[in-house]
Design a protein around this motif. Structure first.
Motif, PDB file in Angstrom:
ATOM      1  N   ARG A  31      46.664  47.152  44.263  1.00 57.35           N
ATOM      2  CA  ARG A  31      47.056  45.778  43.807  1.00 57.35           C
ATOM      3  C   ARG A  31      45.940  45.244  43.176  1.00 57.35           C
ATOM      4  O   ARG A  31      46.083  44.615  42.237  1.00 57.35           O
ATOM      5  N   ALA A  32      44.963  45.048  44.159  1.00 55.50           N
ATOM      6  CA  ALA A  32      43.807  44.117  43.733  1.00 55.50           C
ATOM      7  C   ALA A  32      43.119  44.897  42.628  1.00 55.50           C
ATOM      8  O   ALA A  32      42.492  43.887  41.672  1.00 55.50           O
ATOM      9  N   ARG A  33      43.073  46.098  42.382  1.00 53.69           N
ATOM     10  CA  ARG A  33      42.372  46.747  41.092  1.00 53.69           C
ATOM     11  C   ARG A  33      43.102  46.263  39.969  1.00 53.69           C
ATOM     12  O   ARG A  33      42.673  46.054  39.026  1.00 53.69           O
ATOM     13  N   ARG A  34      44.468  46.268  39.945  1.00 53.26           N
ATOM     14  CA  ARG A  34      45.235  45.890  38.910  1.00 53.26           C
ATOM     15  C   ARG A  34      44.912  44.377  38.605  1.00 53.26           C
ATOM     16  O   ARG A  34      44.856  44.233  37.216  1.00 53.26           O
ATOM     17  N   SER A  35      44.925  43.765  39.579  1.00 55.12           N
ATOM     18  CA  SER A  35      44.747  42.255  39.073  1.00 55.12           C
ATOM     19  C   SER A  35      43.220  41.890  38.501  1.00 55.12           C
ATOM     20  O   SER A  35      42.863  41.158  37.672  1.00 55.12           O
TER      21      SER A  35
ATOM     22  N   ASP B 131      41.615  35.421  42.835  1.00 54.90           N
ATOM     23  CA  ASP B 131      41.730  36.901  43.118  1.00 54.90           C
ATOM     24  C   ASP B 131      41.971  36.907  44.672  1.00 54.90           C
ATOM     25  O   ASP B 131      41.161  36.751  45.357  1.00 54.90           O
ATOM     26  N   ARG B 132      43.178  37.404  44.921  1.00 54.37           N
ATOM     27  CA  ARG B 132      43.528  37.544  46.195  1.00 54.37           C
ATOM     28  C   ARG B 132      43.174  38.723  46.673  1.00 54.37           C
ATOM     29  O   ARG B 132      43.792  38.780  47.961  1.00 54.37           O
ATOM     30  N   SER B 133      42.684  39.622  46.252  1.00 48.99           N
ATOM     31  CA  SER B 133      42.275  41.003  46.746  1.00 48.99           C
ATOM     32  C   SER B 133      43.600  41.865  47.220  1.00 48.99           C
ATOM     33  O   SER B 133      43.390  42.508  48.057  1.00 48.99           O
ATOM     34  N   GLY B 134      44.548  41.493  46.648  1.00 45.85           N
ATOM     35  CA  GLY B 134      45.818  42.429  47.198  1.00 45.85           C
ATOM     36  C   GLY B 134      46.609  41.787  48.035  1.00 45.85           C
ATOM     37  O   GLY B 134      47.531  42.325  48.611  1.00 45.85           O
TER      38      GLY B 134
ATOM     39  N   GLU C   4      37.821  37.670  30.915  1.00 48.35           N
ATOM     40  CA  GLU C   4      36.565  37.315  31.113  1.00 48.35           C
ATOM     41  C   GLU C   4      36.652  36.006  32.051  1.00 48.35           C
ATOM     42  O   GLU C   4      36.032  35.020  31.454  1.00 48.35           O
ATOM     43  N   ALA C   5      37.292  35.978  32.958  1.00 48.61           N
ATOM     44  CA  ALA C   5      37.495  34.675  33.839  1.00 48.61           C
ATOM     45  C   ALA C   5      36.464  34.770  35.177  1.00 48.61           C
ATOM     46  O   ALA C   5      36.157  35.741  35.656  1.00 48.61           O
ATOM     47  N   VAL C   6      35.950  33.682  35.500  1.00 46.15           N
ATOM     48  CA  VAL C   6      35.168  33.372  36.652  1.00 46.15           C
ATOM     49  C   VAL C   6      36.424  33.709  37.667  1.00 46.15           C
ATOM     50  O   VAL C   6      37.185  32.909  37.678  1.00 46.15           O
ATOM     51  N   ARG C   7      36.109  34.440  38.703  1.00 48.91           N
ATOM     52  CA  ARG C   7      37.083  34.510  39.844  1.00 48.91           C
ATOM     53  C   ARG C   7      36.740  34.010  41.182  1.00 48.91           C
ATOM     54  O   ARG C   7      35.408  33.948  41.486  1.00 48.91           O
ATOM     55  N   LEU C   8      37.643  33.370  41.755  1.00 45.59           N
ATOM     56  CA  LEU C   8      37.688  33.035  43.149  1.00 45.59           C
ATOM     57  C   LEU C   8      38.148  34.104  43.953  1.00 45.59           C
ATOM     58  O   LEU C   8      39.556  34.329  44.173  1.00 45.59           O
TER      59      LEU C   8
ATOM     60  N   TYR D  65      36.872  34.991  54.105  1.00 41.50           N
ATOM     61  CA  TYR D  65      35.593  34.995  53.110  1.00 41.50           C
ATOM     62  C   TYR D  65      35.899  34.563  51.810  1.00 41.50           C
ATOM     63  O   TYR D  65      36.995  34.972  51.448  1.00 41.50           O
ATOM     64  N   ALA D  66      35.213  33.795  51.218  1.00 43.79           N
ATOM     65  CA  ALA D  66      35.485  33.423  49.629  1.00 43.79           C
ATOM     66  C   ALA D  66      34.413  33.543  48.892  1.00 43.79           C
ATOM     67  O   ALA D  66      33.307  32.996  49.272  1.00 43.79           O
ATOM     68  N   GLN D  67      34.303  34.013  47.597  1.00 48.29           N
ATOM     69  CA  GLN D  67      33.269  33.858  46.797  1.00 48.29           C
ATOM     70  C   GLN D  67      33.585  33.797  45.429  1.00 48.29           C
ATOM     71  O   GLN D  67      34.918  34.171  44.946  1.00 48.29           O
ATOM     72  N   VAL D  68      32.816  32.920  44.861  1.00 51.33           N
ATOM     73  CA  VAL D  68      33.017  32.602  43.207  1.00 51.33           C
ATOM     74  C   VAL D  68      31.921  33.572  42.451  1.00 51.33           C
ATOM     75  O   VAL D  68      30.934  33.314  42.600  1.00 51.33           O
ATOM     76  N   ILE D  69      32.553  34.358  41.505  1.00 52.94           N
ATOM     77  CA  ILE D  69      31.897  35.640  41.100  1.00 52.94           C
ATOM     78  C   ILE D  69      32.113  35.297  39.549  1.00 52.94           C
ATOM     79  O   ILE D  69      33.068  34.910  38.973  1.00 52.94           O
TER      80      ILE D  69
END
Length: 116
Positions: free
Chosen positions: A11-15, A92-95, A23-27, A37-41
């Motif tokens: 699920r995470a890979r798909r999103s 990005d909720r990582s699935g 080309e979005a900055v992800r949380l 844990y949270a990262q802005v990438i």
């Protein structure tokens, strides 16, 4: 690896593929049994612009695996992202399912000034 984890990672890979396409900055959020844990990438995925977790000294007091701790992480990552000049992110909720601690972190990040 357990089936449950494989399914979550699928699920995470798909999103993430969709977010890379836009080309979005992800949380990006990760939830373990004891911590959040949270990262802005950055949009190309090469740089971490801001990060926060319940491992930070300022958030260690009290519980680290509960909704209150997730809210604190959300506010802290939003504050650090704004300091780095980022206001628009893609969540990005990582699935993970969008409820409980993941939802609390997202709501707190919105409260802190991030838009998604």
């Amino acid at each position: 690896m357990s089936d449950k984890k494989v399914i979550r990672l699928r699920r995470a890979r798909r999103s993430r593929l969709k977010q890379r396409e836009l080309e979005a900055v992800r949380l990006c959020v990760y939830r373990s049994s004891q911590h959040m844990y949270a990262q802005v990438i950055s949009a190309d995925g090469s740089q971490v612009l801001a990060s926060a977790s319940t491992l930070d000294e300022s958030l260690r007091n009290g519980g680290t695996g509960n909704i209150e701790a997730a809210k604190k992480v959300g506010l802290l990552v939003a504050e650090r992202a704004k300091a780095a000049g980022v206001t628009q992110v893609s969540f990005d909720r990582s699935g993970f399912k969008y409820h409980g601690r993941v939802k609390a972190l997202a709501d707190a990040a919105r409260e802190g000034g991030l838009e998604f």
